[in-house]
Design a protein around this motif. Sequence first.
Motif, PDB file in Angstrom:
ATOM      1  N   GLN A  62       0.918  -0.450  -0.049  1.00  0.00           N
ATOM      2  CA  GLN A  62      -0.139   0.264   0.538  1.00  0.00           C
ATOM      3  C   GLN A  62       0.560   1.006   0.105  1.00  0.00           C
ATOM      4  OE1 GLN A  62      -2.997  -0.233   3.164  1.00  0.00           O
ATOM      5  NE2 GLN A  62      -3.468  -2.160   2.932  1.00  0.00           N
ATOM      6  N   SER A  63       0.959   2.602  -1.012  1.00  0.00           N
ATOM      7  CA  SER A  63       1.073   3.631  -0.829  1.00  0.00           C
ATOM      8  C   SER A  63       0.400   4.990  -0.879  1.00  0.00           C
ATOM      9  CB  SER A  63       2.557   3.763  -2.078  1.00  0.00           C
ATOM     10  OG  SER A  63       1.625   3.352  -3.262  1.00  0.00           O
ATOM     11  N   GLY A  64      -0.267   5.357  -0.242  1.00  0.00           N
ATOM     12  CA  GLY A  64      -0.859   5.961  -0.067  1.00  0.00           C
ATOM     13  C   GLY A  64      -2.573   5.741   0.238  1.00  0.00           C
ATOM     14  N   ALA A  65      -3.988   6.616   0.300  1.00  0.00           N
ATOM     15  CA  ALA A  65      -4.436   6.302   1.101  1.00  0.00           C
ATOM     16  C   ALA A  65      -5.826   6.036  -0.479  1.00  0.00           C
ATOM     17  CB  ALA A  65      -5.183   7.378   1.584  1.00  0.00           C
ATOM     18  N   PRO A  66      -6.175   4.968  -0.234  1.00  0.00           N
ATOM     19  CA  PRO A  66      -7.130   4.012  -1.353  1.00  0.00           C
ATOM     20  C   PRO A  66      -8.283   4.425  -1.341  1.00  0.00           C
ATOM     21  CG  PRO A  66      -6.711   2.421  -0.047  1.00  0.00           C
ATOM     22  CD  PRO A  66      -5.552   3.894   0.965  1.00  0.00           C
ATOM     23  N   ILE A  67      -9.791   4.145  -1.814  1.00  0.00           N
ATOM     24  CA  ILE A  67     -10.651   4.534  -1.573  1.00  0.00           C
ATOM     25  C   ILE A  67     -11.602   3.111  -1.281  1.00  0.00           C
ATOM     26  CG2 ILE A  67     -13.211   4.714  -2.670  1.00  0.00           C
ATOM     27  CD1 ILE A  67     -11.319   7.015  -5.091  1.00  0.00           C
ATOM     28  N   ALA A  68     -12.216   3.078  -0.176  1.00  0.00           N
ATOM     29  CA  ALA A  68     -12.591   2.131   0.553  1.00  0.00           C
ATOM     30  C   ALA A  68     -14.333   1.595  -0.239  1.00  0.00           C
ATOM     31  CB  ALA A  68     -12.474   1.824   2.029  1.00  0.00           C
ATOM     32  N   LEU A  69     -15.128   1.486  -0.882  1.00  0.00           N
ATOM     33  CA  LEU A  69     -16.074   0.439  -1.070  1.00  0.00           C
ATOM     34  C   LEU A  69     -16.602  -0.359  -0.295  1.00  0.00           C
ATOM     35  CD1 LEU A  69     -18.439   1.698  -3.279  1.00  0.00           C
ATOM     36  CD2 LEU A  69     -17.236   0.363  -5.147  1.00  0.00           C
ATOM     37  N   SER A  70     -17.977  -0.455   0.244  1.00  0.00           N
ATOM     38  CA  SER A  70     -18.361  -1.789   0.950  1.00  0.00           C
ATOM     39  C   SER A  70     -19.673  -1.613   0.194  1.00  0.00           C
ATOM     40  CB  SER A  70     -18.144  -1.838   2.685  1.00  0.00           C
ATOM     41  OG  SER A  70     -16.836  -1.200   2.329  1.00  0.00           O
ATOM     42  N   GLY A 104      -4.698   6.412 -13.856  1.00  0.00           N
ATOM     43  CA  GLY A 104      -5.542   5.285 -13.458  1.00  0.00           C
ATOM     44  C   GLY A 104      -6.735   5.144 -12.391  1.00  0.00           C
ATOM     45  N   GLY A 105      -6.692   7.107 -12.104  1.00  0.00           N
ATOM     46  CA  GLY A 105      -7.062   6.851 -10.818  1.00  0.00           C
ATOM     47  C   GLY A 105      -6.774   6.539  -9.419  1.00  0.00           C
ATOM     48  N   PRO A 106      -7.034   6.310  -8.046  1.00  0.00           N
ATOM     49  CA  PRO A 106      -7.334   6.660  -7.021  1.00  0.00           C
ATOM     50  C   PRO A 106      -7.786   4.685  -6.931  1.00  0.00           C
ATOM     51  CG  PRO A 106      -9.327   6.909  -6.847  1.00  0.00           C
ATOM     52  CD  PRO A 106      -8.333   7.701  -8.568  1.00  0.00           C
ATOM     53  N   ARG A 107      -6.729   4.202  -6.054  1.00  0.00           N
ATOM     54  CA  ARG A 107      -6.525   3.102  -5.976  1.00  0.00           C
ATOM     55  C   ARG A 107      -8.402   2.680  -5.027  1.00  0.00           C
ATOM     56  NH1 ARG A 107      -3.034   0.476  -2.628  1.00  0.00           N
ATOM     57  NH2 ARG A 107      -3.061   3.198  -0.662  1.00  0.00           N
ATOM     58  N   LEU A 108      -9.218   1.787  -5.457  1.00  0.00           N
ATOM     59  CA  LEU A 108      -9.601   1.233  -4.709  1.00  0.00           C
ATOM     60  C   LEU A 108     -10.170   0.073  -4.394  1.00  0.00           C
ATOM     61  CD1 LEU A 108     -13.282   2.506  -5.877  1.00  0.00           C
ATOM     62  CD2 LEU A 108     -13.630  -0.022  -5.285  1.00  0.00           C
ATOM     63  N   PHE A 109     -10.424  -0.439  -3.163  1.00  0.00           N
ATOM     64  CA  PHE A 109     -10.518  -1.608  -2.265  1.00  0.00           C
ATOM     65  C   PHE A 109     -12.349  -1.900  -2.113  1.00  0.00           C
ATOM     66  CE2 PHE A 109      -6.912  -1.732   0.369  1.00  0.00           C
ATOM     67  CZ  PHE A 109      -6.019  -1.409  -0.883  1.00  0.00           C
ATOM     68  N   LEU A 110     -12.518  -2.901  -3.107  1.00  0.00           N
ATOM     69  CA  LEU A 110     -14.003  -3.512  -3.296  1.00  0.00           C
ATOM     70  C   LEU A 110     -14.341  -4.326  -1.929  1.00  0.00           C
ATOM     71  CD1 LEU A 110     -16.809  -3.400  -4.315  1.00  0.00           C
ATOM     72  CD2 LEU A 110     -16.049  -5.189  -6.026  1.00  0.00           C
ATOM     73  N   ARG A 111     -14.994  -4.113  -1.038  1.00  0.00           N
ATOM     74  CA  ARG A 111     -15.202  -5.480  -0.083  1.00  0.00           C
ATOM     75  C   ARG A 111     -16.854  -6.093  -0.214  1.00  0.00           C
ATOM     76  NH1 ARG A 111     -14.809  -3.168   5.309  1.00  0.00           N
ATOM     77  NH2 ARG A 111     -14.618  -5.591   6.127  1.00  0.00           N
ATOM     78  N   ALA A 112     -17.087  -6.912  -0.799  1.00  0.00           N
ATOM     79  CA  ALA A 112     -18.130  -7.627  -0.888  1.00  0.00           C
ATOM     80  C   ALA A 112     -18.715  -8.525  -0.158  1.00  0.00           C
ATOM     81  CB  ALA A 112     -18.725  -7.162  -2.372  1.00  0.00           C
ATOM     82  N   ASP A 113     -19.929  -9.015   0.415  1.00  0.00           N
ATOM     83  CA  ASP A 113     -20.532 -10.056   0.827  1.00  0.00           C
ATOM     84  C   ASP A 113     -20.063 -10.793   0.288  1.00  0.00           C
ATOM     85  OD1 ASP A 113     -21.674 -11.690   3.194  1.00  0.00           O
ATOM     86  OD2 ASP A 113     -21.777  -9.816   4.601  1.00  0.00           O
ATOM     87  N   ARG A 114     -20.096 -12.136   1.030  1.00  0.00           N
ATOM     88  CA  ARG A 114     -19.804 -13.517  -0.001  1.00  0.00           C
ATOM     89  C   ARG A 114     -21.186 -13.649  -0.360  1.00  0.00           C
ATOM     90  NH1 ARG A 114     -17.073 -18.355   2.601  1.00  0.00           N
ATOM     91  NH2 ARG A 114     -16.148 -16.627   3.958  1.00  0.00           N
ATOM     92  N   ALA A 115     -22.579 -13.224   0.570  1.00  0.00           N
ATOM     93  CA  ALA A 115     -23.624 -13.877   0.566  1.00  0.00           C
ATOM     94  C   ALA A 115     -24.569 -13.160  -0.800  1.00  0.00           C
ATOM     95  CB  ALA A 115     -24.562 -13.048   1.509  1.00  0.00           C
ATOM     96  N   LEU A 116     -23.587 -11.912  -1.122  1.00  0.00           N
ATOM     97  CA  LEU A 116     -24.605 -11.321  -2.802  1.00  0.00           C
ATOM     98  C   LEU A 116     -24.352 -12.093  -3.585  1.00  0.00           C
ATOM     99  CD1 LEU A 116     -22.703  -7.608  -1.610  1.00  0.00           C
ATOM    100  CD2 LEU A 116     -25.750  -8.218  -1.826  1.00  0.00           C
ATOM    101  N   ASP A 117     -25.440 -11.457  -4.501  1.00  0.00           N
ATOM    102  CA  ASP A 117     -25.149 -12.359  -6.277  1.00  0.00           C
ATOM    103  C   ASP A 117     -24.193 -11.732  -6.563  1.00  0.00           C
ATOM    104  OD1 ASP A 117     -26.184 -10.289  -8.151  1.00  0.00           O
ATOM    105  OD2 ASP A 117     -27.684 -10.631  -6.039  1.00  0.00           O
ATOM    106  N   TYR A 118     -24.240 -12.757  -7.478  1.00  0.00           N
ATOM    107  CA  TYR A 118     -22.929 -11.934  -8.652  1.00  0.00           C
ATOM    108  C   TYR A 118     -23.401 -10.708  -9.267  1.00  0.00           C
ATOM    109  CZ  TYR A 118     -18.992 -11.741 -12.653  1.00  0.00           C
ATOM    110  OH  TYR A 118     -18.138 -11.418 -12.676  1.00  0.00           O
ATOM    111  N   GLY A 119     -24.126 -10.503  -9.968  1.00  0.00           N
ATOM    112  CA  GLY A 119     -25.295  -9.980 -10.325  1.00  0.00           C
ATOM    113  C   GLY A 119     -25.043  -8.151  -9.611  1.00  0.00           C
ATOM    114  N   SER A 120     -25.203  -8.373  -9.196  1.00  0.00           N
ATOM    115  CA  SER A 120     -24.896  -6.529  -7.772  1.00  0.00           C
ATOM    116  C   SER A 120     -23.645  -6.698  -7.826  1.00  0.00           C
ATOM    117  CB  SER A 120     -25.732  -6.640  -6.349  1.00  0.00           C
ATOM    118  OG  SER A 120     -25.128  -7.901  -6.056  1.00  0.00           O
ATOM    119  N   VAL A 121     -22.572  -7.022  -7.675  1.00  0.00           N
ATOM    120  CA  VAL A 121     -21.504  -6.817  -7.324  1.00  0.00           C
ATOM    121  C   VAL A 121     -21.069  -6.105  -8.718  1.00  0.00           C
ATOM    122  CG1 VAL A 121     -18.971  -7.574  -6.906  1.00  0.00           C
ATOM    123  CG2 VAL A 121     -20.879  -8.497  -5.738  1.00  0.00           C
ATOM    124  N   ASN A 122     -21.020  -6.967  -9.555  1.00  0.00           N
ATOM    125  CA  ASN A 122     -20.516  -7.172 -11.043  1.00  0.00           C
ATOM    126  C   ASN A 122     -21.166  -5.599 -11.335  1.00  0.00           C
ATOM    127  OD1 ASN A 122     -19.302  -7.290 -13.634  1.00  0.00           O
ATOM    128  ND2 ASN A 122     -21.314  -8.431 -14.196  1.00  0.00           N
TER     129      ASN A 122
END
Length: 147
Positions: A62-70, A104-122
């Motif tokens: 890690q280098s810098g502050a990434p965006i956290a998307l959950s 390429g924009g800022p770094r983004l960390f995507l955390r998605a719950d395993r119970a979500l369907d693939y379509g919503s994460v996609n």
Amino acid sequence: MAMGPILASGRRGRRAPMSEINVTPMVDVMLVLLIIFMVTAPLLASGVQVDVPESKAAPLEQSGAPIALSMNQQGEIYLDDVRIEPAQLGTLLRQRVAASREEGGPRLFLRADRALDYGSVNRVMGEINAAGIRKLSLVSTGADGGQ
């Protein structure tokens, strides 16, 4: 290592000083620090409680502050711990890309719950791509359960 009695001329039972270092206080301090760090380390991980899937991939540097998307189990979207509507996601991400100086924009960390369907994460990943973010990391737990 303690020395036995030294029998000198005329003196009986005189002992030499101990030449060992007592490490017990140092071990006590280190154990207290270890307990403090073990208790506070989980508190440092900010974000929404998400049950992410396991992965055998090595963690990224890690280098810098990434965006956290959950995304939690109900499909609610959180951008840096703030709940947002799905319609706002693209606009907010484009604003972050415009404010970023990184290629390429800022770094983004995507955390998605395993119970979500693939379509919503996609759909969310499509919004991330459309916003111009090219540095996307999907967060998962390691084989030992750590993130």
